[in-house]
Design a protein around this motif. Structure first.
Motif: not given
Length: 111
Positions: A95-111
């Motif tokens: 769903x993102x542009x092709x240059x992002x596809x397959x790349x990893x990201x980190x999501x930080x949230x409060x416990x």
């Protein structure tokens, strides 16, 4: 109780602006600014706001520069504070542009 405060900057009366000039003839003085309380309170809860005590940002910063040590002594911080978090690793999908596809990201949230 008054609806006004005087600016708490001890040198507010030394700033040369037309709004601070008072008096007639040769009896002119520079006076500390009078501030209407609640002028920037956007809710009806009547909570105090920093702008109930300082006429502008310049006066606030002059006050903090002069009294920073005294202000920090009111509630000293002797150790760091920490907040538990949860880190999730995800992968961008198509769903993102092709240059992002397959790349990893980190999501930080409060416990």
């Amino acid at each position: 109780m008054s609806d006004y405060n005087w600016c708490h900057n001890p040198s507010c009366h030394t700033i040369e602006t037309q709004s601070r000039v008072r008096g007639t003839g040769d009896n002119k003085v520079l006076r500390t600014m009078k501030i209407k309380q609640g002028r920037y309170n956007y809710s009806n809860d009547n909570n105090p706001n920093i702008w109930d005590y300082f006429c502008n940002q310049n006066c606030l910063h002059q006050f903090l520069y002069k009294f920073a040590q005294e202000v920090s002594n009111i509630a000293p911080v002797r150790e760091p504070k920490e907040t538990p978090i949860k880190v999730e690793v995800g992968t961008y999908d198509n769903t993102y542009p092709s240059y992002y596809e397959g790349r990893k990201y980190k999501k930080i949230s409060l416990k």
